[in-house]
Design an enzyme around this catalytic site. Structure first.
Site, short mmCIF file in Angstrom:
data_model
loop_
_atom_site.label_atom_id
_atom_site.label_comp_id
_atom_site.label_asym_id
_atom_site.label_seq_id
_atom_site.Cartn_x
_atom_site.Cartn_y
_atom_site.Cartn_z
N ASP A 1 41.18 -15.44 37.91
CA ASP A 1 42.44 -15.73 38.59
C ASP A 1 43.57 -15.86 37.57
O ASP A 1 43.34 -16.24 36.41
CB ASP A 1 42.34 -17.04 39.37
CG ASP A 1 41.35 -16.96 40.52
OD1 ASP A 1 41.02 -15.84 40.94
OD2 ASP A 1 40.91 -18.03 40.99
N MET A 2 44.77 -15.62 38.02
CA MET A 2 45.95 -15.73 37.16
C MET A 2 46.03 -17.10 36.51
O MET A 2 46.39 -17.24 35.34
CB MET A 2 47.21 -15.45 37.98
CG MET A 2 48.51 -15.51 37.21
SD MET A 2 49.89 -14.98 38.25
CE MET A 2 51.27 -15.29 37.15
#
Length: 304
Positions: A139-140
């Protein structure tokens, strides 16, 4: 047309087995690619093309040649990023492991983007005449070890090793509250949140099996540091699972009601247990723990 050549000597301690079993069962070469090796006679044993029923002995030399059109995988096409931002943790001619920073997307969502990790990796690999292939994602808001294939030969092998849990990914996270058990498993299917397209939800729309194993590493008065291993790899799996049991990850902008008070999401992929394709040598790759994880009091945003 690009080609990849492998000269692989059978270990002296290895058992005898037919060439077919070596290629398909042990080296995990996909059926379609295996077919191309046979049709093109691009697999030899001690310098000679042999029947796939040929018995392979310890010490035998197997040579493989793969070509671009042997693979159905599309060629990656990333705009150039900033090679200097690529933090290399481990590298061979086939594999690259990097330390993904917090706040950077793994890959671009639109063709014209150039600020994702894969844009940077593409620039880093350009002098080697290699392209980056996605093996898995982070995930970012998550930092840590991310594995990249440098050619289409090892990509399906690495995917198979992850799917069969022979490559293991380990995470560390701070969660709110204290857990009753020192270790446990969260087994709850995850699907889309019908009310928020950014989010996932336990038993949401089109839910699929999701299993997370955890172990308590440290307890604080109102928070717990946990080590985590995934049995499945669903989008936002760790974040959704801990939020579903009332212990959201500290600083989670989507699933922690207090998330916007903190400097970051406190989730880090700290270790990856790799098996290298063909040799299956075990390699432990570690990403340094960000300094904020070691704070006695987790860092909150400074008041404006």
């Amino acid at each position: 047309m690009q080609a990849w050549h492998y000269h692989l000597k059978r270990r002296l301690t290895a058992t005898e087995l037919p060439l077919h079993d070596l290629l398909r069962r042990e080296w995990l070469i996909p059926k379609s690619v295996y077919h191309q090796l046979r049709v093109k006679q691009h697999v030899t044993v001690n310098g000679v093309y042999q029947s796939v029923n040929t018995l392979i002995h310890p010490g035998d030399l197997i040579e493989l040649t793969f070509e671009t059109n042997d693979f159905r995988t599309p060629l990656p096409n990333y705009h150039a990023g900033q090679a200097a931002q690529t933090a290399v943790l481990y590298e061979t001619s086939d594999i690259l492991a990097v330390n993904k920073p917090i706040g950077q997307k793994t890959h671009p969502n639109q063709p014209w983007e150039n600020n994702s990790l894969f844009n940077d990796v593409a620039s880093y690999l350009e002098p080697q005449h290699c392209l980056p292939y996605i093996v898995h994602r982070l995930d970012m808001e998550t930092s840590g070890v991310l594995l990249v294939a440098k050619n289409p030969v090892v990509l399906p092998i690495l995917n198979r090793l992850i799917k069969t849990k022979r490559i293991k990914r380990h995470y560390i996270a701070w969660i709110h509250g204290q857990l009753n058990l020192q270790q446990g498993t969260i087994d709850a299917p995850i699907g889309r949140d019908p009310f928020d397209k950014r989010k996932r939800k336990v038993a949401g729309t089109n839910a699929v099996t999701a299993i997370t194993h955890y172990k308590v590493l440290k307890q604080a008065s109102d928070r717990t540091l946990v080590g985590i291993e995934l049995e499945t790899g669903r989008t936002h799996q760790i974040r959704v699972h801990f939020a579903s049991i009332g212990h959201p990850l500290v600083g989670d902008p989507l699933y922690d009601p207090q998330g916007n008070q903190y400097v970051r999401l406190f989730l880090h992929a700290d270790r990856l247990h790799l098996l290298t394709p063909f040799s299956y040598e075990p390699i432990l790759i570690k990403a340094p723990l960000p300094a904020v994880f070691n704070q006695k009091v987790l860092l909150k945003k400074l008041p404006k």
